[in-house]
Motif scaffolding. Structure first.
Motif, mmCIF file in Angstrom:
data_model
loop_
_atom_site.group_PDB
_atom_site.id
_atom_site.type_symbol
_atom_site.label_atom_id
_atom_site.label_comp_id
_atom_site.label_asym_id
_atom_site.label_seq_id
_atom_site.Cartn_x
_atom_site.Cartn_y
_atom_site.Cartn_z
ATOM 1 N N ARG A 79 55.956 0.636 79.240
ATOM 2 C CA ARG A 79 55.762 -0.494 78.321
ATOM 3 C C ARG A 79 55.260 -1.727 79.080
ATOM 4 N N GLN A 80 55.866 -1.998 80.218
ATOM 5 C CA GLN A 80 55.464 -3.158 81.003
ATOM 6 C C GLN A 80 54.036 -2.988 81.535
ATOM 7 N N PHE A 81 53.704 -1.784 81.958
ATOM 8 C CA PHE A 81 52.363 -1.511 82.459
ATOM 9 C C PHE A 81 51.316 -1.717 81.364
ATOM 10 N N LEU A 113 47.347 1.880 88.249
ATOM 11 C CA LEU A 113 47.842 3.176 87.813
ATOM 12 C C LEU A 113 48.185 4.060 89.013
ATOM 13 N N LEU A 114 47.408 3.982 90.068
ATOM 14 C CA LEU A 114 47.744 4.733 91.279
ATOM 15 C C LEU A 114 49.072 4.249 91.857
ATOM 16 N N ASP A 115 49.282 2.941 91.911
ATOM 17 C CA ASP A 115 50.559 2.411 92.403
ATOM 18 C C ASP A 115 51.721 2.912 91.542
ATOM 19 N N LEU A 166 37.038 11.417 84.059
ATOM 20 C CA LEU A 166 36.865 11.621 85.494
ATOM 21 C C LEU A 166 37.806 10.722 86.296
ATOM 22 N N LEU A 167 37.881 9.468 85.926
ATOM 23 C CA LEU A 167 38.732 8.529 86.662
ATOM 24 C C LEU A 167 40.211 8.881 86.519
ATOM 25 N N LEU A 168 40.616 9.261 85.320
ATOM 26 C CA LEU A 168 42.022 9.593 85.115
ATOM 27 C C LEU A 168 42.396 10.919 85.778
ATOM 28 N N ALA A 169 41.446 11.847 85.858
ATOM 29 C CA ALA A 169 41.736 13.126 86.511
ATOM 30 C C ALA A 169 42.110 12.925 87.977
ATOM 31 N N ALA A 170 41.488 11.960 88.623
ATOM 32 C CA ALA A 170 41.782 11.701 90.031
ATOM 33 C C ALA A 170 43.175 11.121 90.229
ATOM 34 N N LEU A 171 43.796 10.652 89.139
ATOM 35 C CA LEU A 171 45.107 10.015 89.225
ATOM 36 C C LEU A 171 46.222 10.877 88.640
#
Length: 203
Positions: A79-81, A113-115, A166-171
């Motif tokens: 929720r905060q994110f 999102l990575l963090d 593509l970007l989300l797949a890497a994460l």
């Protein structure tokens, strides 16, 4: 161009609860967060109930099953994110001043999102094993990235839907886990991700 999404909880819409129920929920989530920090798959509902000082039936009534409890542990952070990237300060959020370059917002979102994935990796892996990669918040992340990619124009991002995928797949948690297992450091993951994002968005 897709519009920005509305926030989505991992647990669905919240309901009002009594004060004692709210205290029990807080105690349960605190116990579950503590116990699941290292290996969520090894933590039973009974162990969480004992740590929280409640009956195991309370857990099942409140969360349904172990998967529901996992999602609840992650829910507040999610929720905060979402609040941060949908309405918070720039560059992650839209800010309240001049419009922010969509490329900078994409870059900020990917790193945030990575963090978040690194900080909650074991819990996210447990959820991924049960539900796959496309949990409820994934739709919010995807629509958010599609909206920002579309704002860059078709010359820079000809297929926003594909680039969001593509970007989300890497994460994905399992991808991050595998990279760490191969010896990558968190900063190296950020650096590699930055190279990809810069190349995609400035091509």
């Amino acid at each position: 161009m897709p519009s920005e999404p509305q926030p989505v909880s991992l647990m669905g819409l919240s309901r009002g609860v009594r004060a004692d129920a709210a205290r029990n929920r807080a105690a349960i989530l605190e116990a579950a967060t503590s116990l699941m920090a290292d290996d969520p798959d090894e933590v039973s509902m009974q162990a969480v109930a004992r740590r929280a000082g409640v009956g195991v039936g309370t857990l099942y009534r409140r969360f349904g099953d172990r998967q529901g409890l996992l999602l609840a542990v992650l829910d507040e952070g999610e929720r905060q994110f979402q609040q941060a990237f949908l309405s918070g300060p720039a560059p992650l959020g839209p800010g309240s001043g001049e419009p922010v370059d969509p490329a900078e917002r994409i870059r900020a979102f990917i790193h945030a999102l990575l963090d978040r994935t690194l900080a909650n990796l074991e819990l996210l892996l447990a959820v991924e094993r049960q539900e796959g990669r496309r949990t409820g918040p994934h739709a919010v992340w995807h629509l958010h990235l599609r909206a920002l990619c579309s704002a860059l124009g078709s010359a820079r991002v000809p297929d926003p839907h594909y680039w969001a995928d593509l970007l989300l797949a890497a994460l994905a948690p399992s991808v991050v886990r595998d990279q760490l297992a191969l010896g990558a450091r968190p900063q190296a993951l950020h650096d590699a991700l930055d190279v990809v994002v810069v190349r995609v968005l400035r091509s």
